[in-house]
Design a protein around this motif. Structure first.
Motif, short mmCIF file in Angstrom:
data_model
loop_
_atom_site.label_atom_id
_atom_site.label_comp_id
_atom_site.label_asym_id
_atom_site.label_seq_id
_atom_site.Cartn_x
_atom_site.Cartn_y
_atom_site.Cartn_z
N LEU A 169 -6.97 1.41 1.18
CA LEU A 169 -6.20 0.47 1.74
C LEU A 169 -5.83 -0.94 1.07
CD1 LEU A 169 -4.32 -0.31 4.41
CD2 LEU A 169 -6.66 -1.23 5.38
N ASN A 170 -6.68 -1.60 0.48
CA ASN A 170 -6.67 -2.66 -0.22
C ASN A 170 -5.90 -2.58 -1.41
OD1 ASN A 170 -8.00 -4.47 1.71
ND2 ASN A 170 -9.96 -3.97 1.11
N THR A 171 -5.80 -1.42 -1.99
CA THR A 171 -4.87 -1.06 -3.23
C THR A 171 -3.25 -1.05 -2.88
OG1 THR A 171 -5.12 1.14 -3.13
CG2 THR A 171 -6.80 0.03 -4.14
N LEU A 172 -3.07 -0.93 -1.57
CA LEU A 172 -1.70 -0.71 -1.11
C LEU A 172 -0.90 -1.92 -0.62
CD1 LEU A 172 -2.49 2.41 1.38
CD2 LEU A 172 -1.87 2.32 -1.03
N SER A 173 0.35 -2.08 -1.09
CA SER A 173 1.40 -2.90 -0.85
C SER A 173 1.95 -2.64 0.38
CB SER A 173 2.27 -3.24 -2.01
OG SER A 173 3.12 -2.22 -2.02
N PRO A 174 2.69 -3.32 1.18
CA PRO A 174 3.55 -2.93 2.23
C PRO A 174 4.61 -1.85 1.97
CG PRO A 174 3.36 -5.13 2.33
CD PRO A 174 2.50 -5.02 1.06
N GLU A 175 5.20 -2.01 0.55
CA GLU A 175 6.02 -1.25 0.03
C GLU A 175 5.55 0.36 0.05
OE1 GLU A 175 7.10 -5.02 -0.27
OE2 GLU A 175 5.47 -4.08 -1.40
N ASP A 176 4.06 0.46 -0.26
CA ASP A 176 3.62 1.76 -0.50
C ASP A 176 3.40 2.35 0.71
OD1 ASP A 176 2.89 1.23 -3.31
OD2 ASP A 176 1.03 0.29 -2.75
N MET A 177 3.44 1.79 1.74
CA MET A 177 3.18 2.49 3.10
C MET A 177 4.40 3.35 3.50
SD MET A 177 0.70 1.59 4.58
CE MET A 177 -0.93 0.43 4.35
N ALA A 178 5.41 3.25 3.06
CA ALA A 178 6.64 4.15 3.10
C ALA A 178 6.39 5.53 2.01
CB ALA A 178 7.96 3.67 2.50
N THR A 179 5.37 5.71 0.97
CA THR A 179 5.25 6.66 0.32
C THR A 179 4.78 7.71 0.80
OG1 THR A 179 4.56 5.21 -1.48
CG2 THR A 179 3.89 7.45 -1.82
#
Length: 166
Positions: free
Chosen positions: A118-128
């Protein structure tokens, strides 16, 4: 509060509820079923942790689950690719007793891996969407699913504990 902080907080809160629900359970209480076709606390706990491991390792990161890579399946004498989906009443009834303290070590490893990822993810990554076969399941939807399942299963465990008079 960022999205990642919210998810972390939700998972930490769930961990506290689970810790309370499991506190002081005996092996018999962990294996107890209120009816022949009902899940035991041990089975529910195994299922919920296995599912979290599957979502984070296999689905999101395309890696082998910790269950296999760290040898947990061997420690518990259970299959590598099983997580309880589609289990029959017979499979649930034959689920082995698990050592709670040892199993909670596996759970801690899974949760640490979840939070590290989770700590590697940006808010933009959540749409991946990591898996084309699951176009409805973005990383954000995956975390929503994990949180929902964890809270539901902790509720199941607390309910079963209540039925036991604990």
């Amino acid at each position: 509060m960022t999205l990642n902080e919210f998810i972390t907080d939700a998972l930490e809160k769930e961990n506290g509820f689970l810790t309370d629900a499991l506190d002081g359970l005996t092996p018999d209480e962990l294996a107890w079923q209120p009816a022949p076709d009902a899940n035991s606390i041990g089975w529910i706990l195994w299922h919920m942790v296995r599912v979290e491991d599957m979502w984070i390792q296999f689905f999101a990161q395309f890696q082998t689950e910790l269950w296999e890579t760290e040898g947990w399946h061997e420690k518990f004498g259970l299959p590598t690719r099983d997580n309880g989906f589609g289990h029959t009443a017979e499979q649930v009834n034959n689920f082995p007793r698990i050592d709670l303290a040892q199993f909670l070590q596996y759970r801690a490893a899974v949760r640490a891996s979840t939070l590290a990822y989770l700590n590697t993810l940006s808010p933009e990554d959540m749409a991946t969407v990591p898996r084309e076969r699951r176009p409805e399941m973005s990383l954000g939807a995956m975390f929503r699913q994990i949180i929902g399942e964890m809270y539901q299963h902790v509720g199941h465990i607390a309910y079963l504990r209540g039925l036991q008079g604990k």
